[in-house]
Design an enzyme around this catalytic site. Structure first.
Site, PDB file in Angstrom:
ATOM      1  N   ASP A   1      50.088  36.113  39.893  1.00  0.00           N
ATOM      2  CA  ASP A   1      48.789  35.586  40.008  1.00  0.00           C
ATOM      3  C   ASP A   1      48.701  34.911  41.587  1.00  0.00           C
ATOM      4  O   ASP A   1      47.967  33.821  41.736  1.00  0.00           O
ATOM      5  CB  ASP A   1      48.041  34.765  39.099  1.00  0.00           C
ATOM      6  CG  ASP A   1      46.691  34.319  39.212  1.00  0.00           C
ATOM      7  OD1 ASP A   1      46.074  35.446  39.904  1.00  0.00           O
ATOM      8  OD2 ASP A   1      46.221  33.282  38.754  1.00  0.00           O
TER       9      ASP A   1
ATOM     10  N   GLU B   1      51.140  41.161  41.692  1.00  0.00           N
ATOM     11  CA  GLU B   1      50.330  40.313  42.561  1.00  0.00           C
ATOM     12  C   GLU B   1      51.044  39.206  43.347  1.00  0.00           C
ATOM     13  O   GLU B   1      50.706  37.854  43.552  1.00  0.00           O
ATOM     14  CB  GLU B   1      49.362  39.407  41.497  1.00  0.00           C
ATOM     15  CG  GLU B   1      48.146  40.365  41.051  1.00  0.00           C
ATOM     16  CD  GLU B   1      47.190  39.481  40.380  1.00  0.00           C
ATOM     17  OE1 GLU B   1      46.897  38.424  40.548  1.00  0.00           O
ATOM     18  OE2 GLU B   1      46.404  40.280  39.581  1.00  0.00           O
TER      19      GLU B   1
ATOM     20  N   ASP C   1      52.797  44.618  34.880  1.00  0.00           N
ATOM     21  CA  ASP C   1      51.663  44.292  34.208  1.00  0.00           C
ATOM     22  C   ASP C   1      50.822  45.754  34.194  1.00  0.00           C
ATOM     23  O   ASP C   1      50.222  46.224  34.976  1.00  0.00           O
ATOM     24  CB  ASP C   1      50.679  43.276  35.130  1.00  0.00           C
ATOM     25  CG  ASP C   1      49.293  43.139  34.615  1.00  0.00           C
ATOM     26  OD1 ASP C   1      49.012  43.590  33.614  1.00  0.00           O
ATOM     27  OD2 ASP C   1      48.581  42.355  35.227  1.00  0.00           O
TER      28      ASP C   1
END
Length: 306
Positions: free
Chosen positions: A65, A95, A206
């Site tokens: 993130d 990310e 992910d």
């Protein structure tokens, strides 16, 4: 700044024991002198244990993130701390952003080879422990239909003389993009099944997959979901859990198994196999800033090389 002087204190040394006391102690405790008694069975068991541990492959897969601007420096430090404490052979990251990679390289480049799946905005990446994994080649496979800069990062490596193909990706996000996600999953499965039969293929990332999408696409017979292979342990079912993870203020709470690992074993006879051993979630502890390292939990997984 006030200087602090460290004081080293030495323990007291007892010098009152007599020669007689020492002789009695040696008689009552054989093996306590310069040549201690050694149980050969214990030594052999310890050697076998160390060899068994040495043959294990450890892996972390984590959407970190990097796009969230809140407390990025402390969250990047938290990420490095988890990698240092677990010391995985392979790390799959999603990310990523440039400040994160620069930060990690300063601290971990001596021990890990970094491979990046992009440079702009956010991207995926791999880290390979130099003492355990030899990088042979890598490539970036573009997803032609992606609207969110998503791709597949592939690395050909050697682990203890065994050929591995490592893959990581970040599939299209958000519920309306199911069709794109399933296209990306099919491409990954095709790459996994087409790999040479003397190569073990390991994918982690992910996927943003919902269970219904997974059912619609299905897995080839030669590919297994590592979590399912381990008996679907409940403690690591949900890698996205907004009931617990409060980094983002979601109005509607949800739990999903977005982050997944897939394994395609080598098919050629006589080639060593990777077998899943264990799986756990990491990143479950809040940092001092009050946030978790990411809005996703990371996956820590081990495999035995048989």
């Amino acid at each position: 700044m006030e200087k602090v002087r460290a004081v080293e204190e030495s323990p007291e040394i007892n010098t009152t024991s007599s020669t007689k006391d020492r002789k009695e102690d040696e008689e009552n405790n054989p093996g306590s002198r310069d040549n201690p008694a050694v149980c050969s069975d214990d030594t052999e068991n310890q050697r076998e244990k160390e060899e068994k541990e040495n043959n294990k492959l450890s892996l972390i897969s984590w959407n970190v993130d990097g796009l969230d601007p809140e407390e990025q420096p402390e969250r990047a430090r938290g990420l490095c701390s988890y990698i240092i404490s677990h010391s995985p052979d392979v790390v799959f990251l999603q990310e990523l952003i440039q400040p994160y990679t620069r930060f990690m390289k300063k601290r971990l480049a001596a021990n890990y080879t970094f491979i990046e799946g992009g440079k702009e905005r956010y991207f995926i990446g791999m880290m390979l422990k130099k003492s355990r994994i030899t990088l042979l080649d890598s490539e970036i496979v573009e997803y032609s239909t992606s609207r969110q800069m998503r791709n597949l990062l592939v690395a050909q490596v050697l682990f203890k003389g065994q050929k591995l193909c490592l893959m990581t990706s970040h599939f299209e996000s958000c519920k309306p993009n199911a069709a794109n996600r399933m296209i990306q999953l099919r491409l990954v499965m095709k790459r996994m099944t087409k790999a040479p039969d003397d190569v073990t293929v390991l994918f982690g990332g992910d996927t943003n997959l919902r269970d219904a999408e997974m059912v619609e696409v299905g897995l080839p017979g030669c590919v297994c979901d590592v979590w399912e292979q381990l008996g679907e342990p409940e403690h690591c079912r949900y890698t996205w859990d907004t009931y617990v993870n409060t980094n983002l203020d979601h109005r509607y709470k949800s739990r999903f198994r977005f982050d997944r690992l897939y394994l395609r074993r080598a098919a050629r006879e006589g080639v060593p196999q990777l077998e899943p051993d264990s799986m756990a979630l990491i990143g479950l502890e809040k940092l001092k800033c009050g946030l978790y390292t990411s809005d996703h939990w990371g996956i820590y997984c081990t495999f035995s090389a048989l």
